[in-house]
Design a protein around this motif. Structure first.
Motif, PDB file in Angstrom:
ATOM      1  N   SER A   1     -10.187  15.415   2.940  1.00 62.77           N
ATOM      2  CA  SER A   1      -9.402  14.302   2.432  1.00 62.77           C
ATOM      3  C   SER A   1      -8.337  13.953   3.455  1.00 62.77           C
ATOM      4  CB  SER A   1      -8.792  14.651   1.082  1.00 62.77           C
ATOM      5  OG  SER A   1      -8.250  15.939   1.096  1.00 62.77           O
TER       6      SER A   1
ATOM      7  N   LYS B   1      -7.273  -5.126  -0.099  1.00 65.81           N
ATOM      8  CA  LYS B   1      -6.994  -3.783  -0.595  1.00 65.81           C
ATOM      9  C   LYS B   1      -5.991  -3.050   0.288  1.00 65.81           C
ATOM     10  CE  LYS B   1     -11.708  -3.333  -2.272  1.00 65.81           C
ATOM     11  NZ  LYS B   1     -12.975  -2.642  -2.055  1.00 65.81           N
TER      12      LYS B   1
ATOM     13  N   TRP C   1      -8.208   4.364   6.653  1.00 66.37           N
ATOM     14  CA  TRP C   1      -9.158   4.730   5.603  1.00 66.37           C
ATOM     15  C   TRP C   1      -9.100   3.730   4.459  1.00 66.37           C
ATOM     16  CZ3 TRP C   1     -12.290   9.072   5.943  1.00 66.37           C
ATOM     17  CH2 TRP C   1     -11.986   9.979   6.966  1.00 66.37           C
ATOM     18  N   LEU C   2     -10.252   3.458   3.880  1.00 68.39           N
ATOM     19  CA  LEU C   2     -10.333   2.617   2.685  1.00 68.39           C
ATOM     20  C   LEU C   2     -11.456   3.162   1.818  1.00 68.39           C
ATOM     21  CD1 LEU C   2      -9.456   0.071   1.114  1.00 68.39           C
ATOM     22  CD2 LEU C   2     -11.198  -1.179   2.395  1.00 68.39           C
ATOM     23  N   ASP C   3     -11.117   3.481   0.592  1.00 66.91           N
ATOM     24  CA  ASP C   3     -12.101   4.016  -0.359  1.00 66.91           C
ATOM     25  C   ASP C   3     -12.872   5.208   0.209  1.00 66.91           C
ATOM     26  OD1 ASP C   3     -11.354   2.008  -2.157  1.00 66.91           O
ATOM     27  OD2 ASP C   3     -12.897   0.631  -1.414  1.00 66.91           O
ATOM     28  N   GLY C   4     -12.179   6.085   0.921  1.00 68.44           N
ATOM     29  CA  GLY C   4     -12.800   7.284   1.472  1.00 68.44           C
ATOM     30  C   GLY C   4     -13.620   7.053   2.727  1.00 68.44           C
ATOM     31  N   LYS C   5     -13.607   5.836   3.260  1.00 67.31           N
ATOM     32  CA  LYS C   5     -14.378   5.524   4.469  1.00 67.31           C
ATOM     33  C   LYS C   5     -13.421   5.294   5.632  1.00 67.31           C
ATOM     34  CE  LYS C   5     -18.202   3.520   1.998  1.00 67.31           C
ATOM     35  NZ  LYS C   5     -18.125   2.686   0.842  1.00 67.31           N
TER      36      LYS C   5
END
Length: 188
Positions: free
Chosen positions: A40, A102, A124-128
């Motif tokens: 994370s 976002k 990072w965005l939405d875990g990507k």
């Protein structure tokens, strides 16, 4: 040895040969698409005010205080300059599509500022990891820069995948002829 035995032995050998080729291809694809162990990201959630180009965003000032937006440079990539047609504008548009409206998470690198005083970060965005997504889609080059090397292997694999797939700047029908650094050096 009879002809039937010889034919059976040959067919068995061909089966093993096909299996080896198939396994080799599978291993190649798996190594290119494999991710590092999931982790994370640690960082700060920020609102993006504007996409500056294919490798930089502008974020709201800290604590929503009045002032000029802060420029953030994505670590480990080099996107084409906006004047580098058609790839520069395409890279900017891709980053705009990825982010939309976002908020993003900024994960700082070991070195936090570049020579232009831009903040350096993994975005990072939405875990990507957006740095990786731009490279994987062929909108930027993976460019390792010490000491910020945390995701270099991911970026390198993403670039190899884009190159093999012939997408974006790697498109064989319309390849980018100069790296962004070479283009900037020629057009100063």
């Amino acid at each position: 040895m009879s002809q039937d035995q010889e034919r059976s032995r040959f067919q068995s050998w061909r089966w093993w040969q096909r299996l080896g080729v198939g396994c080799g291809l599978w291993l190649l694809v798996a190594s290119l698409t494999a991710c590092q162990s999931p982790m994370s990201a640690q960082g700060t959630l920020v609102k993006v005010e504007q996409i500056a180009n294919g490798q930089a965003i502008e974020i709201s000032p800290a604590n929503n205080s009045p002032g000029t937006p802060e420029r953030v440079r994505l670590i480990g990539i080099d996107a084409p300059d906006l004047a580098q047609q058609p790839w520069g504008p395409a890279a900017k548009q891709q980053l705009e599509r990825l982010i939309g409206s976002k908020p993003v998470l900024l994960e700082p690198g070991l070195e936090s500022r570049d020579r232009y005083e831009r903040t350096l970060a993994y975005v990072w965005l939405d875990g990507k990891l957006l740095n990786e997504k731009l490279v994987e889609a062929g909108y930027a080059l993976a460019v390792p820069r010490s000491p910020n090397t945390k995701y270099d292997q991911r970026l390198k694999r993403a670039q190899e995948k884009a190159r093999l797939m012939g997408v974006g700047i790697w498109n064989p029908n319309e390849p980018m002829r100069l790296t962004p650094a070479e283009f900037r050096a020629q057009n100063r």
